[in-house]
Design a protein around this motif. Structure first.
Motif: not given
Length: 113
Positions: A103-113
């Motif tokens: 979940a954290r990886l998906i969120t980070d990738l969607s936010e461009g981190h």
């Protein structure tokens, strides 16, 4: 008998035979597999939100691949699960170890981190 019921029964049988579920996350999206067989693939633009949380089999409609109004799920056990909110308005839930990291990886990738 409708096609989706046959499809659900077939996927459920495969899940039982292969006995494990795997979630792969990359910049392109999320892939849910049983053994080496991909079950579902979501492009990153189809995912609105991702979180982890506890899932009971009763909440997901039971064991295997389940289709319910507003939600599809893949569950071989109760416990840690990845909950995806999709752009279609539906949810997709898969019980998998370490769902929080996914979940954290998906969120980070969607936010461009």
């Amino acid at each position: 008998m409708s096609w989706w019921l046959l499809f659900t029964a077939f996927i459920g049988l495969l899940l039982v035979l292969f006995g494990s579920t795997r979630v792969t996350v990359d910049a392109g999206g999320v892939t849910v597999s049983s053994g080496r067989l991909p079950i579902r693939r979501f492009r990153s633009d189809q995912i609105v939100a991702a979180r982890s949380g506890y899932a009971r089999l009763a909440d997901l409609g039971g064991f295997g691949y389940r289709v319910m109004p507003g939600r599809h799920s893949v569950s071989l056990r109760p416990g840690d699960a990845l909950w995806l909110v999709l752009s279609s308005g539906r949810e997709f839930v898969v019980t998998v170890d370490d769902a929080g990291t996914a979940a954290r990886l998906i969120t980070d990738l969607s936010e461009g981190h």
